[in-house]
Each structure stands twice: as structure tokens, then as C-alpha cells.
Design a protein around this motif. Structure first.
Motif, mmCIF file in Angstrom:
data_model
loop_
_atom_site.group_PDB
_atom_site.id
_atom_site.type_symbol
_atom_site.label_atom_id
_atom_site.label_comp_id
_atom_site.label_asym_id
_atom_site.label_seq_id
_atom_site.Cartn_x
_atom_site.Cartn_y
_atom_site.Cartn_z
ATOM 1 N N ASP A 119 -1.087 -39.204 31.154
ATOM 2 C CA ASP A 119 -0.037 -40.071 31.695
ATOM 3 C C ASP A 119 -0.342 -41.547 31.501
ATOM 4 O OD1 ASP A 119 0.069 -37.851 34.465
ATOM 5 O OD2 ASP A 119 1.443 -37.878 32.765
ATOM 6 N N LYS A 120 -1.622 -41.887 31.643
ATOM 7 C CA LYS A 120 -1.997 -43.292 31.637
ATOM 8 C C LYS A 120 -3.380 -43.428 31.034
ATOM 9 C CE LYS A 120 -0.799 -45.388 35.303
ATOM 10 N NZ LYS A 120 -0.706 -45.816 36.704
ATOM 11 N N VAL A 121 -3.569 -44.452 30.232
ATOM 12 C CA VAL A 121 -4.873 -44.754 29.657
ATOM 13 C C VAL A 121 -5.358 -46.045 30.308
ATOM 14 C CG1 VAL A 121 -6.173 -45.272 27.563
ATOM 15 C CG2 VAL A 121 -4.253 -43.665 27.462
ATOM 16 N N ILE A 122 -6.465 -45.947 31.015
ATOM 17 C CA ILE A 122 -7.057 -47.106 31.679
ATOM 18 C C ILE A 122 -8.325 -47.458 30.915
ATOM 19 C CG2 ILE A 122 -8.057 -48.013 33.802
ATOM 20 C CD1 ILE A 122 -6.328 -45.924 35.298
ATOM 21 N N LEU A 123 -8.390 -48.655 30.407
ATOM 22 C CA LEU A 123 -9.529 -49.087 29.609
ATOM 23 C C LEU A 123 -10.574 -49.754 30.486
ATOM 24 C CD1 LEU A 123 -7.601 -50.539 26.554
ATOM 25 C CD2 LEU A 123 -8.617 -48.276 26.808
ATOM 26 N N VAL A 124 -11.841 -49.588 30.105
ATOM 27 C CA VAL A 124 -12.965 -50.098 30.887
ATOM 28 C C VAL A 124 -13.742 -51.104 30.049
ATOM 29 C CG1 VAL A 124 -15.105 -49.447 32.039
ATOM 30 C CG2 VAL A 124 -13.131 -47.902 32.116
ATOM 31 N N GLY A 125 -13.965 -52.278 30.589
ATOM 32 C CA GLY A 125 -14.797 -53.265 29.912
ATOM 33 C C GLY A 125 -13.993 -54.417 29.338
ATOM 34 N N GLY A 126 -14.681 -55.515 29.115
ATOM 35 C CA GLY A 126 -14.031 -56.738 28.649
ATOM 36 C C GLY A 126 -13.402 -56.644 27.270
ATOM 37 N N GLN A 127 -14.090 -56.019 26.327
ATOM 38 C CA GLN A 127 -13.576 -55.965 24.963
ATOM 39 C C GLN A 127 -12.323 -55.107 24.863
ATOM 40 O OE1 GLN A 127 -14.601 -58.043 22.656
ATOM 41 N NE2 GLN A 127 -12.932 -57.286 21.428
ATOM 42 N N THR A 128 -12.077 -54.282 25.862
ATOM 43 C CA THR A 128 -10.898 -53.423 25.815
ATOM 44 C C THR A 128 -9.603 -54.217 25.919
ATOM 45 O OG1 THR A 128 -10.974 -53.030 28.198
ATOM 46 C CG2 THR A 128 -12.152 -51.461 26.774
ATOM 47 N N ARG A 129 -9.697 -55.485 26.261
ATOM 48 C CA ARG A 129 -8.505 -56.340 26.318
ATOM 49 C C ARG A 129 -8.102 -56.846 24.931
ATOM 50 N NH1 ARG A 129 -11.750 -57.793 30.636
ATOM 51 N NH2 ARG A 129 -10.844 -57.327 32.648
ATOM 52 N N SER A 130 -8.921 -56.584 23.949
ATOM 53 C CA SER A 130 -8.649 -57.054 22.600
ATOM 54 C C SER A 130 -7.469 -56.293 21.984
ATOM 55 C CB SER A 130 -9.901 -56.855 21.738
ATOM 56 O OG SER A 130 -9.653 -57.267 20.423
ATOM 57 N N PRO A 131 -6.585 -56.988 21.309
ATOM 58 C CA PRO A 131 -5.434 -56.324 20.700
ATOM 59 C C PRO A 131 -5.798 -55.182 19.747
ATOM 60 C CG PRO A 131 -5.060 -58.676 20.755
ATOM 61 C CD PRO A 131 -6.479 -58.454 21.203
ATOM 62 N N ILE A 132 -6.903 -55.285 19.006
ATOM 63 C CA ILE A 132 -7.281 -54.203 18.099
ATOM 64 C C ILE A 132 -7.631 -52.937 18.880
ATOM 65 C CG2 ILE A 132 -9.714 -54.879 17.891
ATOM 66 C CD1 ILE A 132 -9.579 -53.959 14.940
ATOM 67 N N VAL A 133 -8.228 -53.088 20.048
ATOM 68 C CA VAL A 133 -8.547 -51.934 20.892
ATOM 69 C C VAL A 133 -7.252 -51.339 21.440
ATOM 70 C CG1 VAL A 133 -9.701 -51.189 23.017
ATOM 71 C CG2 VAL A 133 -10.841 -52.778 21.459
ATOM 72 N N GLU A 134 -6.367 -52.191 21.905
ATOM 73 C CA GLU A 134 -5.093 -51.710 22.438
ATOM 74 C C GLU A 134 -4.287 -50.964 21.370
ATOM 75 O OE1 GLU A 134 -3.251 -55.147 24.180
ATOM 76 O OE2 GLU A 134 -4.647 -55.158 25.871
ATOM 77 N N ARG A 135 -4.280 -51.481 20.148
ATOM 78 C CA ARG A 135 -3.559 -50.790 19.057
ATOM 79 C C ARG A 135 -4.198 -49.438 18.745
ATOM 80 N NH1 ARG A 135 -3.871 -55.912 16.748
ATOM 81 N NH2 ARG A 135 -5.368 -55.176 15.206
ATOM 82 N N THR A 136 -5.520 -49.382 18.803
ATOM 83 C CA THR A 136 -6.221 -48.126 18.529
ATOM 84 C C THR A 136 -5.904 -47.093 19.603
ATOM 85 O OG1 THR A 136 -7.962 -49.333 17.372
ATOM 86 C CG2 THR A 136 -8.479 -47.093 18.069
ATOM 87 N N VAL A 137 -5.884 -47.518 20.860
ATOM 88 C CA VAL A 137 -5.518 -46.617 21.962
ATOM 89 C C VAL A 137 -4.104 -46.083 21.749
ATOM 90 C CG1 VAL A 137 -4.932 -46.552 24.426
ATOM 91 C CG2 VAL A 137 -7.080 -47.569 23.671
ATOM 92 N N GLU A 138 -3.200 -46.968 21.379
ATOM 93 C CA GLU A 138 -1.819 -46.542 21.158
ATOM 94 C C GLU A 138 -1.729 -45.550 20.003
ATOM 95 O OE1 GLU A 138 2.627 -48.508 21.054
ATOM 96 O OE2 GLU A 138 0.886 -49.816 20.844
ATOM 97 N N LYS A 139 -2.547 -45.743 18.977
ATOM 98 C CA LYS A 139 -2.575 -44.821 17.842
ATOM 99 C C LYS A 139 -3.084 -43.446 18.276
ATOM 100 C CE LYS A 139 -5.630 -45.390 14.406
ATOM 101 N NZ LYS A 139 -6.265 -45.979 13.216
ATOM 102 N N ILE A 140 -4.095 -43.411 19.121
ATOM 103 C CA ILE A 140 -4.688 -42.146 19.554
ATOM 104 C C ILE A 140 -3.802 -41.415 20.568
ATOM 105 C CG2 ILE A 140 -6.635 -41.080 20.783
ATOM 106 C CD1 ILE A 140 -8.336 -43.506 19.775
#
Length: 176
Positions: A119-140
Motif C-alpha cells: 500500500d505504501k513505501v516508506i523510505l528510511v535515511g537521508g539519501q532516500t529523499r533523492s529524486p533518483i531513489v524516488e524514481r527507482t522506488v516507483e519503478k519497483i
């Protein structure tokens, strides 16, 4: 609904800092012929600035990296003053980010979940705010990561907090 918590065993922040530090050292070496990697004090300054640049590039499209008097030679003091764009930054770290895809897929598999079950993806850590991480999460996962505070959200929802594990609600032990 299923709860899945997955956190990498190794910290990515240090690897990312090192990539930025090497980029700066390579740029400086190319410009001046001086290798900053041979100077402990210079390396410490590179590390501090790399951490700051990493954070700034999570919310800005570029950052100016300015290190006055980073080194000196017979002609006098040398300064580092370069702009790093988010695109350059992402190109430096894309392989590190890509290494997170398989563990996420494995965590889903271990929990017997499909991305649509999450239902929800909650990211942990500072680097998770990076757009490349967010795009990767959306891809997965097929959805953008949640913007809510990860600590309180994970605790309130009963997500376990065990590095390197994936767990589904009701399971007595981590799988994988």
C-alpha cells in the motif's frame, strides 16, 4: 494487508560521498595536476563538502562546491570551485542505486507479495529523499514513496526494524 520492511545491511551514504569525493579529486587533478587524495586534510574537507553536496542535490538541480585554499604548489594556493549538477551526481551513483533493486524484489518474493500488494513505501535515511531513489522506488513498486515521517510511520504501523531483513506481518522471523 501485508507489511514489508526491508533495509540494506550496508549504508549507501558513505559510498555516495566517496563517489562525489573522487569526482572532485579527479576534477582538481585534471585542472591542477595535484592529487588531493594524497592529502589527509584535503580529504577531510572533500568529505565534508561531499556530504553537503549530496544533501543539496536532493532538492536542487545543481550545487556549487567551493573549497578555497584546498592545496598549494610552487605557484601558490589552489582553490576548488565547481558546479555539480544533479544529472552528473546521478550518473556517478546510478550503479549504487541499481544495486538496491534486487534486494527489494527479493524482499517482496520472501514475503510472498507483489508490488501491487504494498500500500505504501516508506523510505528510511537521508539519501532516500533523492529524486533518483524516488524514481527507482516507483519503478519497483509502481507507486511513489510516501512523504510521511518514516520513524513514526514505521513504529505506528508495527513494522519491525531489523537491518538486512524483510518481514511480513504475522511472520515470526525474517525471511531471506
Amino acid at each position: 494487508w501485508g507489511r514489508l520492511y526491508m533495509e540494506p545491511v550496508e549504508e549507501g551514504g558513505e559510498d555516495i560521498d566517496e563517489r562525489i569525493m573522487n569526482w572532485m579529486a579527479d576534477e582538481f587533478l585534471s585542472d591542477t595536476g595535484i592529487d588531493l587524495r594524497k592529502d589527509r586534510l584535503a580529504l577531510q574537507r572533500l568529505k565534508e563538502v561531499a556530504e553537503r553536496a549530496k544533501c543539496e542535490l536532493s532538492s536542487s538541480t545543481e550545487t556549487n562546491i567551493n573549497l578555497p585554499f584546498i592545496a598549494a604548489d610552487a605557484t601558490g594556493p589552489k582553490h576548488f570551485n565547481k558546479t555539480m549538477t544533479r544529472i552528473e551526481f546521478e550518473n556517478l551513483i546510478v550503479d549504487l542505486i541499481d544495486q538496491t533493486i534486487e534486494p527489494c524484489q527479493k524482499a517482496l518474493e520472501d514475503a510472498k507479495l507483489k508490488p501491487t500488494d504494498v500500500d505504501k513505501v516508506i523510505l528510511v535515511g537521508g539519501q532516500t529523499r533523492s529524486p533518483i531513489v524516488e524514481r527507482t522506488v516507483e519503478k519497483i513498486f509502481g507507486k511513489k514513496p510516501s512523504a510521511e515521517n518514516w520513524r513514526s510511520a514505521a513504529a505506528l504501523r508495527g513494522c519491525p526494524s531489523r537491518p538486512g531483513s524483510s518481514r511480513r506481518r504475522g511472520s515470526s522471523r525474517p525471511s531471506g
